[in-house]
Design a protein around this motif. Structure first.
Motif, PDB file in Angstrom:
ATOM      1  N   SER A   1     -16.005  33.244  40.455  1.00 17.57           N
ATOM      2  CA  SER A   1     -14.604  33.644  40.393  1.00 17.57           C
ATOM      3  C   SER A   1     -13.739  32.712  41.248  1.00 17.57           C
ATOM      4  CB  SER A   1     -14.460  35.088  40.881  1.00 17.57           C
ATOM      5  OG  SER A   1     -13.112  35.497  40.823  1.00 17.57           O
ATOM      6  N   ILE A   2     -12.649  32.209  40.666  1.00 15.81           N
ATOM      7  CA  ILE A   2     -11.750  31.300  41.377  1.00 15.81           C
ATOM      8  C   ILE A   2     -10.298  31.695  41.103  1.00 15.81           C
ATOM      9  CG2 ILE A   2     -13.369  29.365  41.303  1.00 15.81           C
ATOM     10  CD1 ILE A   2     -11.556  28.209  39.004  1.00 15.81           C
ATOM     11  N   GLY A   3      -9.379  31.065  41.844  1.00 13.01           N
ATOM     12  CA  GLY A   3      -7.954  31.288  41.647  1.00 13.01           C
ATOM     13  C   GLY A   3      -7.223  29.970  41.439  1.00 13.01           C
ATOM     14  N   PHE A   4      -5.923  30.036  41.280  1.00 14.39           N
ATOM     15  CA  PHE A   4      -5.120  28.834  41.045  1.00 14.39           C
ATOM     16  C   PHE A   4      -5.205  27.869  42.221  1.00 14.39           C
ATOM     17  CE2 PHE A   4      -2.391  32.213  38.860  1.00 14.39           C
ATOM     18  CZ  PHE A   4      -3.041  32.049  37.642  1.00 14.39           C
ATOM     19  N   GLU A   5      -5.247  28.413  43.438  1.00 16.55           N
ATOM     20  CA  GLU A   5      -5.285  27.570  44.630  1.00 16.55           C
ATOM     21  C   GLU A   5      -6.565  26.732  44.678  1.00 16.55           C
ATOM     22  OE1 GLU A   5      -4.586  30.754  44.561  1.00 16.55           O
ATOM     23  OE2 GLU A   5      -2.476  30.835  45.205  1.00 16.55           O
TER      24      GLU A   5
ATOM     25  N   THR B   1      -1.305  30.658  28.700  1.00 14.35           N
ATOM     26  CA  THR B   1      -0.332  31.500  29.397  1.00 14.35           C
ATOM     27  C   THR B   1      -0.730  31.698  30.857  1.00 14.35           C
ATOM     28  OG1 THR B   1       0.174  32.677  27.347  1.00 14.35           O
ATOM     29  CG2 THR B   1       0.776  33.767  29.409  1.00 14.35           C
ATOM     30  N   VAL B   2      -2.010  31.945  31.098  1.00 13.89           N
ATOM     31  CA  VAL B   2      -2.503  32.186  32.454  1.00 13.89           C
ATOM     32  C   VAL B   2      -2.354  30.947  33.330  1.00 13.89           C
ATOM     33  CG1 VAL B   2      -4.575  32.682  33.828  1.00 13.89           C
ATOM     34  CG2 VAL B   2      -4.099  34.011  31.754  1.00 13.89           C
ATOM     35  N   LEU B   3      -2.668  29.776  32.785  1.00 15.06           N
ATOM     36  CA  LEU B   3      -2.715  28.555  33.593  1.00 15.06           C
ATOM     37  C   LEU B   3      -1.393  27.805  33.668  1.00 15.06           C
ATOM     38  CD1 LEU B   3      -6.222  27.216  32.493  1.00 15.06           C
ATOM     39  CD2 LEU B   3      -5.629  28.306  34.669  1.00 15.06           C
ATOM     40  N   ASN B   4      -0.418  28.244  32.909  1.00 16.07           N
ATOM     41  CA  ASN B   4       0.893  27.592  32.946  1.00 16.07           C
ATOM     42  C   ASN B   4       1.712  28.160  34.103  1.00 16.07           C
ATOM     43  OD1 ASN B   4       3.194  26.139  32.390  1.00 16.07           O
ATOM     44  ND2 ASN B   4       3.825  27.447  30.667  1.00 16.07           N
ATOM     45  N   ASN B   5       1.448  27.614  35.287  1.00 11.19           N
ATOM     46  CA  ASN B   5       2.172  28.084  36.476  1.00 11.19           C
ATOM     47  C   ASN B   5       2.408  26.911  37.428  1.00 11.19           C
ATOM     48  OD1 ASN B   5      -0.118  27.966  38.533  1.00 11.19           O
ATOM     49  ND2 ASN B   5      -1.013  29.316  36.974  1.00 11.19           N
ATOM     50  N   GLU B   6       3.230  27.138  38.428  1.00  8.97           N
ATOM     51  CA  GLU B   6       3.657  26.073  39.337  1.00  8.97           C
ATOM     52  C   GLU B   6       2.491  25.432  40.076  1.00  8.97           C
ATOM     53  OE1 GLU B   6       6.737  25.484  43.129  1.00  8.97           O
ATOM     54  OE2 GLU B   6       6.676  27.379  42.014  1.00  8.97           O
ATOM     55  N   ILE B   7       1.492  26.210  40.456  1.00 12.52           N
ATOM     56  CA  ILE B   7       0.360  25.684  41.228  1.00 12.52           C
ATOM     57  C   ILE B   7      -0.493  24.743  40.371  1.00 12.52           C
ATOM     58  CG2 ILE B   7      -1.738  26.279  42.498  1.00 12.52           C
ATOM     59  CD1 ILE B   7      -0.393  28.948  43.207  1.00 12.52           C
ATOM     60  N   VAL B   8      -0.888  25.214  39.208  1.00 13.50           N
ATOM     61  CA  VAL B   8      -1.747  24.416  38.332  1.00 13.50           C
ATOM     62  C   VAL B   8      -0.991  23.207  37.786  1.00 13.50           C
ATOM     63  CG1 VAL B   8      -3.104  24.413  36.187  1.00 13.50           C
ATOM     64  CG2 VAL B   8      -3.184  26.400  37.720  1.00 13.50           C
TER      65      VAL B   8
ATOM     66  N   ALA C   1      -3.025  18.409  35.022  1.00 15.37           N
ATOM     67  CA  ALA C   1      -1.814  18.831  34.310  1.00 15.37           C
ATOM     68  C   ALA C   1      -0.855  17.657  34.111  1.00 15.37           C
ATOM     69  CB  ALA C   1      -1.125  19.955  35.073  1.00 15.37           C
ATOM     70  N   LYS C   2      -0.644  16.882  35.180  1.00 16.67           N
ATOM     71  CA  LYS C   2       0.287  15.757  35.098  1.00 16.67           C
ATOM     72  C   LYS C   2      -0.149  14.714  34.083  1.00 16.67           C
ATOM     73  CE  LYS C   2       1.791  16.161  39.945  1.00 16.67           C
ATOM     74  NZ  LYS C   2       1.717  15.514  41.285  1.00 16.67           N
ATOM     75  N   ASN C   3      -1.462  14.534  33.942  1.00 12.22           N
ATOM     76  CA  ASN C   3      -1.977  13.510  33.029  1.00 12.22           C
ATOM     77  C   ASN C   3      -2.363  14.072  31.659  1.00 12.22           C
ATOM     78  OD1 ASN C   3      -1.806  11.418  34.990  1.00 12.22           O
ATOM     79  ND2 ASN C   3      -3.714  12.137  35.927  1.00 12.22           N
ATOM     80  N   HIS C   4      -1.959  15.313  31.424  1.00 18.65           N
ATOM     81  CA  HIS C   4      -2.267  15.991  30.154  1.00 18.65           C
ATOM     82  C   HIS C   4      -3.775  16.069  29.911  1.00 18.65           C
ATOM     83  CE1 HIS C   4       2.021  15.760  29.318  1.00 18.65           C
ATOM     84  NE2 HIS C   4       1.975  14.454  29.526  1.00 18.65           N
ATOM     85  N   HIS C   5      -4.488  16.358  30.996  1.00 18.03           N
ATOM     86  CA  HIS C   5      -5.947  16.464  30.919  1.00 18.03           C
ATOM     87  C   HIS C   5      -6.439  17.893  31.154  1.00 18.03           C
ATOM     88  CE1 HIS C   5      -6.533  11.886  31.833  1.00 18.03           C
ATOM     89  NE2 HIS C   5      -6.177  12.122  30.571  1.00 18.03           N
TER      90      HIS C   5
END
Length: 300
Positions: free
Chosen positions: A220-224, A252-259, A265-269
């Motif tokens: 189990s992990i989180g965005f951080e 929907t879950v992963l589309n947030n400021e942290i991720v 995310a920045k490299n579309h990977h």
């Protein structure tokens, strides 16, 4: 003389029937198993096995299969000519009994039901070694090939798959990855000794975290955590999309400021993998080929 000839013919016919129905021993991670050779009526409770049987040209032996959410590329098995064997976690025992199978093919999702299934017919049980996944997958495919006298074809298809995997490993070399599964709002990570071990062991990605345990259900992990590890590639299996009609849950879950601040995310990977291939039919010949294609497209 005439009576002897009739007797000889009768004995010969009986011997031929017994030969066709002979038992053979196959072996996989679950151990040695005795099953009928070349069974003609098979109840299949595992989509990966169904995939492999079709690839080996023996789908005509299938008399019934699990229904539920059938992967799109196996949609032909929704046809009513294939009896309803229930769902993966809940086999329909009466229906299985009614089709009078020569063999039942089951997997870990039916582990608790094995004793009851064996009361109906012989069972070939599929299990995998999560610390060394790909070789155990090969064992299962070769065992299915042996059961249906298609071992040569199974070896040929695995050899072709091996070449594709080697090419993928060359493309992925030096790229770090985190393999994840999203279930509703919960996120799990998988390391190099997990159900998704071959992402690192065979497909060439470098695990971003070598301390993950080998749990079947992941860690189990989180965005951080994702932000802290910051892998080159975030590989995502959407379990919710696999087993329900709720599409794009993981996005929907992963589309947030942290991720969204991670390199992936920045490299579309951030790669949202086909959940049918990676969850429902994981371990089938065709699904494996599709999985390699997905990752090839991601890293090219």
């Amino acid at each position: 003389m005439k009576k002897r000839s009739i007797l000889a013919v009768t004995l010969t016919a009986l011997w031929a029937v017994n030969t066709n129905a002979a038992d053979i021993t196959v072996e996989n991670f679950a151990g040695k198993q005795v099953v009928p050779e070349n069974p003609q009526r098979v109840a299949v409770l595992d989509f990966a096995a169904l995939d492999t049987m079709r690839q080996l040209g023996v789908k005509d032996r299938v008399v019934g299969t699990i229904k539920g959410k059938v992967p799109a590329y196996l949609s032909e098995f929704k046809d009513e000519k294939y009896a309803n064997m229930g769902t993966a976690p809940e086999p329909a025992f009466e229906n299985i009994n009614d089709v009078k199978p020569d063999l039942i093919i089951a997997s870990t999702r039916q582990k608790k039901a094995l004793a009851r299934l064996k009361e109906i017919a012989p069972v070939f049980y599929i299990e995998n070694d999560y610390t060394n996944y790909y070789p155990s997958l090969q064992q299962n495919i070769l065992a299915i090939g042996k059961i249906f006298n298609k071992e040569a074809q199974a070896k040929e298809k695995l050899a072709a798959l091996d070449k594709r995997i080697s090419a993928l490993a060359s493309l992925a070399k030096g790229k770090t990855a985190l393999m994840t599964l999203v279930n509703e709002s919960r996120i799990s990570a998988f390391g190099q000794n997990s159900r998704y071990a071959m992402v690192y062991q065979n497909f060439g990605f470098t695990p971003i975290d070598t301390n993950l345990t080998g749990s079947t259900h992941g860690n189990s992990i989180g965005f951080e955590y994702i932000a802290e590890k910051n892998p080159d590639y975030l590989l995502v299996v959407d379990r919710t999309a696999a087993i329900t009609d709720k599409a794009n849950n993981a996005q929907t879950v992963l589309n947030n400021e942290i991720v969204n601040k991670t390199n992936a995310a920045k490299n579309h990977h951030i790669v949202y993998l086909n959940a049918e291939n990676w969850y429902l039919t994981f371990g089938g010949l065709e699904s494996m080929d599709k999985m390699v294609t997905e990752l090839e497209s991601a890293v090219k």
